[in-house]
Design an enzyme around this catalytic site. Sequence first.
Site, mmCIF file in Angstrom:
data_model
loop_
_atom_site.group_PDB
_atom_site.id
_atom_site.type_symbol
_atom_site.label_atom_id
_atom_site.label_comp_id
_atom_site.label_asym_id
_atom_site.label_seq_id
_atom_site.Cartn_x
_atom_site.Cartn_y
_atom_site.Cartn_z
ATOM 1 N N GLU A 170 14.370 23.959 -23.905
ATOM 2 C CA GLU A 170 13.572 23.938 -25.535
ATOM 3 C C GLU A 170 14.338 24.550 -26.877
ATOM 4 O O GLU A 170 13.497 25.476 -26.637
ATOM 5 C CB GLU A 170 11.622 24.034 -25.497
ATOM 6 C CG GLU A 170 10.807 23.290 -24.128
ATOM 7 C CD GLU A 170 9.765 23.583 -24.002
ATOM 8 O OE1 GLU A 170 9.140 24.858 -24.642
ATOM 9 O OE2 GLU A 170 8.881 23.022 -23.987
ATOM 10 N N GLU A 358 7.735 18.034 -19.036
ATOM 11 C CA GLU A 358 6.633 18.831 -19.173
ATOM 12 C C GLU A 358 5.846 18.031 -19.641
ATOM 13 O O GLU A 358 5.677 17.298 -20.884
ATOM 14 C CB GLU A 358 7.151 19.590 -19.650
ATOM 15 C CG GLU A 358 7.839 20.953 -19.584
ATOM 16 C CD GLU A 358 7.567 22.380 -20.011
ATOM 17 O OE1 GLU A 358 6.668 22.796 -20.368
ATOM 18 O OE2 GLU A 358 9.318 22.957 -19.676
HETATM 19 O O1 IFM Z 1 4.939 27.193 -20.099
HETATM 20 C C1 IFM Z 1 5.996 26.684 -21.144
HETATM 21 C C2 IFM Z 1 7.332 25.993 -21.033
HETATM 22 O O2 IFM Z 1 7.821 27.060 -20.097
HETATM 23 C C3 IFM Z 1 8.305 25.697 -21.769
HETATM 24 N N1 IFM Z 1 7.117 24.399 -21.926
HETATM 25 C C4 IFM Z 1 5.595 25.265 -22.661
HETATM 26 C C5 IFM Z 1 4.620 25.505 -21.886
HETATM 27 C C6 IFM Z 1 3.655 25.791 -21.909
HETATM 28 O O3 IFM Z 1 3.510 26.386 -23.192
#
Ligand code: IFM
Length: 468
Positions: A170, A358
């Site tokens: 990210e 994710e």
């Molecule tokens: O916890 C985070 C993760 O580290 C990166 N993406 C978003 C998740 C939730 O906010």
Amino acid sequence: MSPHPHSERPTNVFPPGFLWGAATSSYQVEGAAREDGRALSIWDTFTAERGMDSGEVACDHYHRWPTDADLMAHLGMNAYRFSLAWPRIVPNGTGAVNPAGLAHYDRMVDGLLERGITPVPTLYHWDLPQALQERGGWTSRATSDAFAAYTEICLDALGDRVDTWLTVNEPWVASVLGYRLGLHAPGEEDLRTSLLVAHHLLLAHGAATQRIRERRPFARVGIPLSLFPNYPVTDDPADTAAAWGSDGYTNRWFLDPVLRGRYPADTAELFERLVGPLDWVRPGDLDLIGARPDLIGVNYYTRRRISAAAAEPLPWRVLPAQPGVPVTDSGWEDVPEVFYDLLVRLHRDYDIPLLITENGGVWNAEPGPDGRVRDTGRVRALRAHLLAMSRAIEAGVQVLGYLHWSLLDNLEWAEGYGQRFGLVHVDRETQRRTVKDSARYYAAVIAANRVVDATDGLAGKREDPGWG
Ligand code: IFM
């Protein structure tokens, strides 16, 4: 929000070999912050300076990974996304390797494989060695070079057993929350610096991709991007244009250089107006960044609602959740149909295999008197997102797997331990793990390799071993 065009009932069956698992990151779960030669990261410093919850102990996954891996196997997972902690492996950021740090991940990769779980490591999930921060951190181009050298070390140690590598998690969040909004480490607040950092993070991704291709030509490589679909709040052309502008900022600024070898012209023009020339981009950079990866890691949570009423310095405003739209316990809109739209759009615009690296949300359910964690919001949302994903697959999108965020309730960065994202509940005092209803539901999906009814996996006698 556009309605999805498929009205026929999908079969909801996933392709053979589909990866099913969960995701975590080192600082959020490992703890053992001072053990076996680990040095400090920018998150240790940032949380200490601001008196926030820290990752000092976290979920103690550094010690408990074998039972956590047993738990994953018990749930039927065949993949686990975790991150390698740079400050464990190369404590100073460059130079000497810490053998104990590498040995930890070496054992973990073996342990996962022994349990039939494919390791999917992320090379960088925000825990930059503090020593590098003191030499400029991501504002310095040298940090991208240091990352390439660190990548080589990881490849040489684990590359014989790892076939899917994720590079930089990210970069939008790391650069914007860390350098524009001051909410994440290292806590700076400057748009120009955040754009410089974003470029160096992309450069790090490009350099790591090159090293992976050279050293492990048969491995797959991808970059996990936080992708926030931007929806105009009205049909007014000004709001539509603002949403497209915001899409450039959150999504295309990363997708386009990685997949098209260039920054999007409209967004570059806007940024140059706001901060002056982006003169840190050197000849050859975009060739390196634009060497096409094998997959894009999709980190999807929610949408952004955009209006043209500017919130300086950017010419748009992000609005809170729309009244009447379901939200998670952290207030994020829970909109699975947006997930479908996103996957179809990525396929249409970029035509690349996707790995869901994710997806999830905060539902803060606690164990009831009978010990059971009834996180019904997560069960419902998980099912709806899996249905959306399966519809996208039926529409022709290539999805390689789904890794839920997160395996465990963990440190949600600046939000601390108050936001529970896990399939598995973690008691903060005792570290006891409790399989939530959502995990039991997910296990039923994995066993069937299709989206099952919301009650599947939940009825009957619980046979979970204790995961204390
Ligand atoms: O916890 C985070 C993760 O580290 C990166 N993406 C978003 C998740 C939730 O906010």
